[in-house]
Design an enzyme around this catalytic site. Structure first.
Site, PDB file in Angstrom:
ATOM      1  N   GLU A 143       7.414  -3.642  -5.218  1.00 24.67           N
ATOM      2  CA  GLU A 143       5.962  -3.847  -5.278  1.00 24.67           C
ATOM      3  C   GLU A 143       5.469  -3.708  -3.850  1.00 24.67           C
ATOM      4  O   GLU A 143       5.632  -4.615  -3.029  1.00 24.67           O
ATOM      5  CB  GLU A 143       5.635  -5.222  -5.856  1.00 24.67           C
ATOM      6  CG  GLU A 143       4.230  -5.315  -6.420  1.00 24.67           C
ATOM      7  CD  GLU A 143       3.187  -5.586  -5.360  1.00 24.67           C
ATOM      8  OE1 GLU A 143       2.407  -4.649  -5.075  1.00 24.67           O
ATOM      9  OE2 GLU A 143       3.127  -6.683  -4.819  1.00 24.67           O
TER      10      GLU A 143
ATOM     11  N   CYS B 132      -1.994  -7.357  -0.633  1.00 26.44           N
ATOM     12  CA  CYS B 132      -1.609  -5.958  -0.820  1.00 26.44           C
ATOM     13  C   CYS B 132      -2.694  -5.148  -1.524  1.00 26.44           C
ATOM     14  O   CYS B 132      -2.806  -3.941  -1.308  1.00 26.44           O
ATOM     15  CB  CYS B 132      -0.289  -5.859  -1.574  1.00 26.44           C
ATOM     16  SG  CYS B 132      -0.314  -6.607  -3.220  1.00 26.44           S
TER      17      CYS B 132
END
Length: 317
Positions: free
Chosen positions: A123, A157
């Site tokens: 991820e 993120c």
């Protein structure tokens, strides 16, 4: 269901645990990104080893203590340590390895896991653009984007990384951001609701991005009433205009409260720019025009899309 050649036999899928799952946790959301994968691993009947970030030492110690009270060490183990420990951890022959973090480190993790043929879930971050159309209220667009960018001081993120804005709306957009930011955060340095940058290294990196952008001709607009505070590592949200791809801030994931604004004359120009770079983790569309929304959805590829919101798609089950 089985084909006619195999009837009257039956077939089924038998679910089994895979074994020991490795979980490598970043520093920006250490609890959520440790317990999320852990919950999935335990629910599937696996054991787990968790490698916490060396930059969140106190949080790591607390989590290790709590986990030891809930689970035997043979079922869940929490590990701390520096880069060398992380390298050793990623080289272990796990049944599956979860890694959340930067693209650069993700490459090393996958390379280490490949030696054991360990399946890996990565991820990773990226430069996530937002696109504002020429009709939406700028106050509405700013309200929807500001939360995603100031959450955890941009150390997320899926934070909006930069904004495409119609050329003739840039000054008005900057003013709207400044008004709304100061309403939310009248003070920065002593404000417990405004997150600090995690450490001195990250603070210096962000300051370096600003300096580099200014050296290459960017216009810098601090949205707060105060300057940056090195002691508390409070970094006000800062708008950059007149940006170009020679600036480091347009080459790497920002991961902090710096927000470049990129002008566009036609939406096709913005789409072309997005498609000529690495695919973004998130894409944010600020428009109530269905045709505008549709053109972006069909012409770009990203990890996830939010329309007239930011970051909330992560919370959707």
């Amino acid at each position: 269901h089985v084909g006619i050649l195999f009837q009257p036999a039956s077939a089924r899928v038998e679910y089994q645990p895979v074994g020991v799952v490795g979980i490598m946790v970043p520093w920006n959301y250490p609890i959520f990104l440790a317990l999320g994968p852990l919950t999935a691993a335990l629910a599937a009947g696996n054991h787990a080893m968790i490698k916490m970030s060396e930059f969140t030492h106190k949080t790591s110690q607390l989590l290790a203590s709590l986990m030891a009270k809930c689970f035997p060490l043979s079922l869940v183990t929490v590990i701390s340590g520096d880069e060398k420990v992380a390298q050793e951890f990623s080289s272990l022959p796990f049944a599956h390895l979860f890694f959340t973090g930067s693209t650069q480190v993700g490459r090393y993790v996958m390379q280490a896991a490949a030696k054991n043929l360990t399946p890996v879930t990565l991820e990773l971050g990226g430069k996530s653009p937002a696109i504002i159309d020429d009709k939406i209220s700028l106050d509405t667009a700013v309200d929807r984007l500001l939360f995603g960018k100031t959450l955890n001081a941009g150390q997320t993120c899926v934070a909006p990384d930069y904004i495409f804005c119609p050329r003739d709306r840039i000054d008005a957009l900057t003013a709207a951001f400044k008004n709304r930011f100061q309403a939310l955060f009248p003070t920065i340095v002593d404000n417990k609701d405004y997150t600090s940058i995690v450490n001195d290294s990250q603070y210096s990196r962000l300051a370096g991005l600003l300096n580099n952008a200014e050296e290459h001709g960017a216009k810098v607009t601090n949205l707060a009433c105060e300057e940056h505070c090195e002691q508390s590592r409070k970094f006000p949200l800062t708008i950059l205009s007149n940006v170009n791809d020679d600036m480091k801030v347009m080459q790497q994931e920002i991961f902090g409260p710096i927000l470049p604004i990129v002008p566009y004359d036609k939406v096709e120009d913005a789409i072309s720019y997005i498609n000529s770079h690495e695919r973004p983790l998130a894409l944010y569309i600020c428009s109530f025009n269905k045709k505008f929304q549709h053109s972006l959805l069909k012409s770009t590829i990203s990890g996830g899309v939010c329309i007239n919101e930011s970051a909330f798609h992560v919370a959707v089950e």
